[in-house]
Design a protein around this motif. Structure first.
Motif, mmCIF file in Angstrom:
data_model
loop_
_atom_site.group_PDB
_atom_site.id
_atom_site.type_symbol
_atom_site.label_atom_id
_atom_site.label_comp_id
_atom_site.label_asym_id
_atom_site.label_seq_id
_atom_site.Cartn_x
_atom_site.Cartn_y
_atom_site.Cartn_z
ATOM 1 N N LEU A 1 2.432 1.241 -12.296
ATOM 2 C CA LEU A 1 2.779 0.198 -11.176
ATOM 3 C C LEU A 1 2.811 -1.002 -11.865
ATOM 4 O O LEU A 1 2.915 -2.112 -11.319
ATOM 5 N N GLY A 2 2.879 -1.178 -13.128
ATOM 6 C CA GLY A 2 3.067 -2.533 -13.788
ATOM 7 C C GLY A 2 1.843 -2.936 -14.448
ATOM 8 O O GLY A 2 1.916 -4.012 -15.038
ATOM 9 N N ILE A 3 0.545 -2.478 -14.452
ATOM 10 C CA ILE A 3 -0.797 -2.976 -15.029
ATOM 11 C C ILE A 3 -0.419 -2.432 -16.606
ATOM 12 O O ILE A 3 -0.635 -1.304 -16.747
ATOM 13 N N GLY B 1 3.913 -1.355 5.669
ATOM 14 C CA GLY B 1 5.150 -1.284 6.327
ATOM 15 C C GLY B 1 6.140 -2.724 5.870
ATOM 16 O O GLY B 1 7.033 -2.906 6.267
ATOM 17 N N GLN B 2 5.450 -3.557 4.941
ATOM 18 C CA GLN B 2 6.251 -4.605 4.394
ATOM 19 C C GLN B 2 6.413 -4.491 2.900
ATOM 20 O O GLN B 2 5.964 -5.172 2.055
ATOM 21 N N ALA B 3 6.911 -3.162 2.404
ATOM 22 C CA ALA B 3 7.334 -2.853 1.197
ATOM 23 C C ALA B 3 8.277 -3.602 0.658
ATOM 24 O O ALA B 3 9.219 -3.858 1.201
ATOM 25 N N ASP B 4 7.782 -3.781 -0.750
ATOM 26 C CA ASP B 4 8.739 -4.659 -1.545
ATOM 27 C C ASP B 4 9.560 -5.842 -1.276
ATOM 28 O O ASP B 4 10.551 -6.111 -1.366
ATOM 29 N N GLY B 5 8.962 -6.740 -0.235
ATOM 30 C CA GLY B 5 9.574 -7.869 0.195
ATOM 31 C C GLY B 5 10.789 -7.945 0.903
ATOM 32 O O GLY B 5 11.446 -8.517 1.095
ATOM 33 N N ARG C 1 0.903 -1.112 0.106
ATOM 34 C CA ARG C 1 -0.014 -0.068 0.189
ATOM 35 C C ARG C 1 1.016 1.292 0.084
ATOM 36 O O ARG C 1 0.502 1.981 -0.597
ATOM 37 N N ASP C 2 2.125 1.239 0.671
ATOM 38 C CA ASP C 2 2.761 2.450 0.678
ATOM 39 C C ASP C 2 3.427 2.642 -0.519
ATOM 40 O O ASP C 2 3.198 3.996 -0.924
ATOM 41 N N ARG C 3 3.591 1.755 -1.348
ATOM 42 C CA ARG C 3 4.322 1.859 -2.910
ATOM 43 C C ARG C 3 3.037 2.690 -3.642
ATOM 44 O O ARG C 3 3.253 3.464 -4.388
ATOM 45 N N ILE C 4 2.018 1.847 -3.468
ATOM 46 C CA ILE C 4 0.834 2.333 -4.296
ATOM 47 C C ILE C 4 0.531 3.911 -3.985
ATOM 48 O O ILE C 4 0.108 4.761 -4.796
#
Length: 175
Positions: A105-107, A162-166, A83-86
């Motif tokens: 965002l890659g769509i 808070g769990q951005a990008d793995g 969600r943070d990235r979006i």
């Protein structure tokens, strides 16, 4: 014959814009319903995405509307991004629209997800009767595939904030 031609022209003139603004219609309807029954609609959106009421409220507080919070969650479902990235992409490009944000965002334009975005067809209905707009396709209305999930078995829910990008803190072996 002239009346028929005139009627056909009027029908096509009115139907064209109605079909072109599926996303806008969907988002406007969602905001109208939120204005009438905020708690009920926020609860419904949270249930649709499998996120707590408080998460939907938090996103709404940042975006300013339930419709934009819905889109943050929907794009998260499609892309698996945090969600943070979006939200960062939303803040940077909110004036350009959800199509631009989704593309960034890659769509991919032309993909089933992009078509669903443009048509406002998310398997969720602002109709409180309990009928979704998934057209009987097992919740996979944007794909045209009956009930098949996308993503190769991965969880399609958005990642918690808070769990951005793995960037997890697992105890796996370093390679």
């Amino acid at each position: 014959m002239k009346r028929f031609a005139l009627s056909l022209c009027i029908l096509l003139f009115c139907a064209g814009p109605a079909m072109a603004d599926g996303l806008d219609t969907f988002l406007n309807n969602l905001n109208v319903q939120a204005g009438a029954d905020r708690h009920g609609v926020v609860t419904s959106v949270g249930s649709h995405f499998g996120v707590p009421y408080s998460d939907v409220e938090l996103i709404m507080g940042t975006t300013g509307s339930l419709a934009d919070a819905f889109m943050v969650l929907q794009i998260g479902r499609w892309t698996g991004l945090s969600r943070d990235r979006i939200m960062n992409q939303y803040r940077a490009n909110k004036g350009q629209g959800w199509g631009v944000i989704a593309k960034d965002l890659g769509i991919k334009p032309g993909s089933a997800e992009f078509h669903a975005l443009k048509n406002g067809d998310f398997g969720y209905s602002t109709d409180r009767s309990g009928k979704g707009n998934d057209h009987g396709k097992g919740g996979a209305s944007y794909s045209g595939e009956k009930g098949k999930k996308h993503g190769g078995g991965q969880d399609d829910r958005p990642m918690p904030t808070g769990q951005a990008d793995g960037q997890g803190k697992g105890k796996g072996k370093n390679k």
